[in-house]
Design an enzyme around this catalytic site. Structure first.
Site, PDB file in Angstrom:
ATOM      1  N   GLU A 191      20.594  -1.959  22.873  1.00  0.00           N
ATOM      2  CA  GLU A 191      19.149  -1.895  23.123  1.00  0.00           C
ATOM      3  C   GLU A 191      18.419  -2.568  21.972  1.00  0.00           C
ATOM      4  OE1 GLU A 191      19.780   2.639  24.916  1.00  0.00           O
ATOM      5  OE2 GLU A 191      18.665   2.307  23.062  1.00  0.00           O
TER       6      GLU A 191
ATOM      7  N   LYS B 116      15.956  -2.739  18.943  1.00  0.00           N
ATOM      8  CA  LYS B 116      15.360  -1.783  17.981  1.00  0.00           C
ATOM      9  C   LYS B 116      13.885  -2.145  17.849  1.00  0.00           C
ATOM     10  CE  LYS B 116      15.916   0.403  13.507  1.00  0.00           C
ATOM     11  NZ  LYS B 116      14.492   0.337  13.141  1.00  0.00           N
TER      12      LYS B 116
ATOM     13  N   ASP C  96       9.857  -2.055  17.222  1.00  0.00           N
ATOM     14  CA  ASP C  96       9.030  -1.689  16.079  1.00  0.00           C
ATOM     15  C   ASP C  96       7.832  -0.891  16.581  1.00  0.00           C
ATOM     16  OD1 ASP C  96       8.323  -1.515  13.481  1.00  0.00           O
ATOM     17  OD2 ASP C  96       7.525  -3.532  13.287  1.00  0.00           O
TER      18      ASP C  96
ATOM     19  N   TYR D 255      14.354   5.745  25.765  1.00  0.00           N
ATOM     20  CA  TYR D 255      15.666   5.243  25.364  1.00  0.00           C
ATOM     21  C   TYR D 255      16.759   6.311  25.330  1.00  0.00           C
ATOM     22  CZ  TYR D 255      14.259   6.980  20.710  1.00  0.00           C
ATOM     23  OH  TYR D 255      13.828   7.756  19.657  1.00  0.00           O
TER      24      TYR D 255
ATOM     25  N   LYS E 220      20.477  -4.919  12.095  1.00  0.00           N
ATOM     26  CA  LYS E 220      19.151  -5.471  11.831  1.00  0.00           C
ATOM     27  C   LYS E 220      19.141  -6.994  11.895  1.00  0.00           C
ATOM     28  CE  LYS E 220      16.159  -3.105  10.703  1.00  0.00           C
ATOM     29  NZ  LYS E 220      15.798  -2.440   9.452  1.00  0.00           N
TER      30      LYS E 220
ATOM     31  N   CYS F  63      -5.544 -14.225 -21.801  1.00  0.00           N
ATOM     32  CA  CYS F  63      -5.459 -13.296 -20.668  1.00  0.00           C
ATOM     33  C   CYS F  63      -6.596 -13.601 -19.697  1.00  0.00           C
ATOM     34  CB  CYS F  63      -5.562 -11.849 -21.165  1.00  0.00           C
ATOM     35  SG  CYS F  63      -5.746 -10.637 -19.828  1.00  0.00           S
TER      36      CYS F  63
ATOM     37  N   CYS G 135      -9.178 -10.191 -19.997  1.00  0.00           N
ATOM     38  CA  CYS G 135      -9.889  -9.796 -21.223  1.00  0.00           C
ATOM     39  C   CYS G 135      -9.996 -10.926 -22.249  1.00  0.00           C
ATOM     40  CB  CYS G 135      -9.217  -8.586 -21.855  1.00  0.00           C
ATOM     41  SG  CYS G 135      -7.587  -8.948 -22.567  1.00  0.00           S
TER      42      CYS G 135
ATOM     43  N   CYS H 225      -0.181  -9.592 -21.907  1.00  0.00           N
ATOM     44  CA  CYS H 225      -1.412  -9.414 -22.666  1.00  0.00           C
ATOM     45  C   CYS H 225      -1.215  -8.224 -23.595  1.00  0.00           C
ATOM     46  CB  CYS H 225      -2.587  -9.155 -21.714  1.00  0.00           C
ATOM     47  SG  CYS H 225      -4.082  -8.575 -22.546  1.00  0.00           S
TER      48      CYS H 225
ATOM     49  N   CYS I  47      -7.302  -3.769 -22.301  1.00  0.00           N
ATOM     50  CA  CYS I  47      -7.581  -4.725 -21.227  1.00  0.00           C
ATOM     51  C   CYS I  47      -7.939  -3.960 -19.956  1.00  0.00           C
ATOM     52  CB  CYS I  47      -6.352  -5.606 -20.978  1.00  0.00           C
ATOM     53  SG  CYS I  47      -6.536  -6.755 -19.583  1.00  0.00           S
TER      54      CYS I  47
END
Length: 688
Positions: free
Chosen positions: A115, A117, A119, A226, A315, A418, A421, A436, A441
């Site tokens: 069958e 699978k 979602d 199912y 899968k 950064c 900052c 950083c 920050c």
């Protein structure tokens, strides 16, 4: 009297007609009348029921439009647990599963049912005397949410079934939103100015968990049954395939792509066929479910670690697509790391529109030779997290540019700063990441605060990312220690926070004062110090004050810490603002001291390494780790040659398969609890 009898007769006829046309349209896909004619019949029935309320019954077709809003979801205990499935990710793993079946059924022949699978959302629906009685989500497998009113709105799910069905039975199925319906739903939401659903599964799950069934009724949900969960008072076929055919005769909708396969070769052919054609399916699917067909064999095979031995999910590979890499952005993490991410031309991947994706680090970008302007392959890792796999070199434009963090962040002074900052960025010798160094920050503060209050940290319920950012912006907190100075009056004075919410948050903060030392150390967010390292540090120092006062030599000699982590800890505690914060925490926290680990190895679990996979029903992952360390054991997040036990919870992933291949002993949650409470030196019985 004559009028009500005539009305009753017409109502019965209308219900018969509407149920007949519902079945033809939603189950058989062979409608006999137009939508307008169907709507006319429904309007007539609704009008008669309004005129004669005594004629209204729960399974009337008019009930599908939704009842009054639910006060709250109740809980339904499943008579037979809804188990999750083990996963196979390759044909070798599938073949290994079949070999285990052969060993458990020596000399017996068996066939398979394959069958898709899907979602969607698994549900269990109970019927009594032919009428839909209750419906529930999977939940934790033992208890699920009562969503009966919402399930009644799904037109392909019969409200009543044929007379030849059992007196009392349960079917199990997958509620889903077909791709076409999902797109139409999002178009309507877009026109109405509402946020779009991320993917069909989220839309289906969200629709079924609406407190107002009238909202669910407006969502074009569908269901495929199912399995038969259980049944009373009826003789049923001996195989899953024949049972599903019987269920179909009762009026339930089955997936037309199900197939009875006589051999492993046919199973693999089925998988290959749908791997190739998955994009043509009218719904999202992420693999193939393979079941042993004979129900008596299923019974003998039983289950292990909350997974049936007689079924497995093979899968599909992660969804992939190609798009243009428009640019590479840089975010600042809670430990100051500069994290590059892909800014993409929006692309639809596996039911989700992807605009950004992970790029890991600069070294990985250079190794894959990913350049700005490239056409790149995107995939959803585990069908969830979007990642850039690599460039499509034959489509590379002549002006594609090589990425460099230092170049990207170079300022007018020729130095790299950064992006949040403006501090000068650094990169330690031997490390991959730039970072950083500024502890104040703003980007770091927000993430540090969110990390500090997280479940694995101080577990302050009700204070997530949104409140963390808001408290920083409003000046209520400037560092994590400020949390413990907050008062109800301060919080209640904020917009959109009522007094009750303020009281609840302060209660959660006060409760966190007694968090275990492992969690406190982890919550500090020291670079390279995860939960495992935090546990080791807690066992060796016993208090936060002792760790705070430790020198590098004391840290380096601890097994599992090493030079890198020791240097990171010292660097953290050397920073003045961090010292001030930790000193304040030492004063306000009521952390129970930990007896330093001076184990001689006489404890039966001393040095025993555990790994946990899946979800545990009776405890959190952290609670399990606490019990392991309290018993003298250690835990890891990955399997190694030293791993003795894998604790397998619900929806255990690929680690379960890997543990079997490595010969690691597998424990159910119940076996794990027995072992922790009464440690043994003899190996535990190995589960399938």
């Amino acid at each position: 009297m004559i009028q009500i009898l005539q009305a009753q007769e017409r109502v019965l006829e209308l219900r018969r007609l509407l149920n007949h046309h519902n079945y033809l349209y939603y189950v058989k896909d062979t409608p006999e009348i137009s939508d307008e004619s169907y709507d006319a019949l429904l309007r007539e029935l609704r009008q008669l029921e309004q005129e004669y309320p005594s004629l209204v019954i729960p399974d009337s077709p008019t009930m599908r439009v939704g009842a009054e809003p639910l006060k709250a979801f109740g809980v339904i205990t499943h008579r037979k647990p809804l188990l999750s499935l083990a996963n196979a990710f390759s044909k070798a793993e599938l073949q290994a599963w079949v070999k285990r079946i052969e060993k458990l059924l020596p000399g017996e022949e068996f066939t398979f049912v394959c069958e898709h699978k899907m979602d969607g959302l698994a549900v269990a629906v109970t019927y009594e005397d032919g009428q839909l009685s209750t419906g529930a989500t999977r939940g934790d497998g033992v208890e699920g949410e009562n969503i009966t009113a919402n399930l009644r709105t799904i037109r392909s799910l019969p409200l009543s079934v044929a007379n030849q069905s059992p007196e009392h039975f349960e079917v199990r199925g997958e509620v889903f939103l077909p791709k076409a319906n999902f797109e139409q739903l999002n178009l309507k939401r877009d026109k109405a100015g509402l946020p779009l659903f991320a993917n069909p599964r989220n839309a289906a799950a969200g629709s079924l968990r609406q407190l107002d069934p009238r909202v669910t009724a407006q969502r074009p949900l569908d269901i495929y049954v199912y399995a038969l969960g259980w049944a009373d008072g009826s003789q049923l076929p001996a195989s899953h395939w024949d049972t599903m055919e019987r269920i179909k005769s009762w009026g339930f909708k089955l997936n037309p792509y199900n197939r009875h396969c006589r051999s492993l070769q046919e199973v693999e052919q089925y998988y290959d066929e749908w791997l190739e054609k998955r994009h043509t399916l009218p719904y999202e699917a992420d693999g193939v479910v393979i079941k042993i067909n004979d129900l008596a064999q299923q019974e003998r095979l039983g289950s292990a670690a909350r997974e049936p031995r007689w079924a497995i999910a093979f899968k599909f590979p992660a969804h992939q697509a190609t798009t243009i890499l428009k640019d590479i952005g840089i975010s600042v993490g809670r430990t100051g790391t500069l994290n590059p991410y892909a800014i993409l031309e929006p692309v639809f991947v596996g039911g989700v529109i992807i605009r950004q994706a992970s790029l890991h680090n600069e070294e990985d970008i250079q190794r894959k030779d990913i350049r700005i302007g490239d056409t790149v392959v995107i995939q959803r890792a585990g069908d969830v997290i979007p990642q850039v796999v690599g460039p499509v070199l034959e489509k590379r434009p002549h002006n594609a540019s090589v990425f460099s963090i230092e170049t990207k962040l170079k300022g007018a002074d020729g130095l790299s700063h950064c992006p949040v900052c403006n501090s000068l960025i650094r990169k330690s010798p031997g490390e991959v990441m730039y970072y950083c160094p500024n502890a104040t920050c703003p980007a770091q503060l927000a993430e540090k605060l969110e990390h500090f209050v997280s479940k694995s940290g101080m577990d302050i319920k009700g204070m997530g990312e949104q409140l963390a950012v808001a408290f920083l912006a409003e000046g209520l907190v400037k560092n994590v220690a400020d949390i413990y100075s907050l008062e109800v009056s301060q919080l209640a004075a904020r917009d959109r926070m009522k007094n009750k919410s303020a009281v609840n948050l302060i209660d959660a903060i006060n409760k966190s004062r007694k968090r275990p030392l492992t969690n406190v150390i982890f919550a500090l967010g020291i670079r390279h110090v995860g939960l495992e390292s935090a546990t080791v540090l807690a066992q060796n120092f016993g208090t936060l004050k002792a760790l705070f006062e430790a020198d590098q030599a004391q840290l380096k000699i601890i097994p599992g810490i090493g030079d890198k982590i020791a240097e990171s800890i010292i660097t953290y505690f050397t920073e003045p603002q961090n010292r001030e914060t930790v000193n304040r925490l030492i004063q306000v926290l009521e952390t129970p001291p930990v007896t330093p680990d001076n184990s001689t190895g006489t404890d039966p679990l001393a040095g025993t390494e555990f790994v946990i996979t899946g979800t545990l029903a009776g405890m959190t992952r952290q609670q399990a780790w606490d019990r392991i360390t309290a018993a003298g054991g250690t835990y890891k997040t990955d399997l190694t040659k030293k791993t003795r036990f894998l604790v397998a919870g619900q929806e255990a992933g690929s680690k379960l398969t890997k543990a079997r291949e490595m010969g690691i002993e597998i424990l159910t949650e119940d076996q794990f609890i027995i072992l922790i409470e009464k440690p043994v030196t003899e190996p535990q019985p190995r589960l399938f």
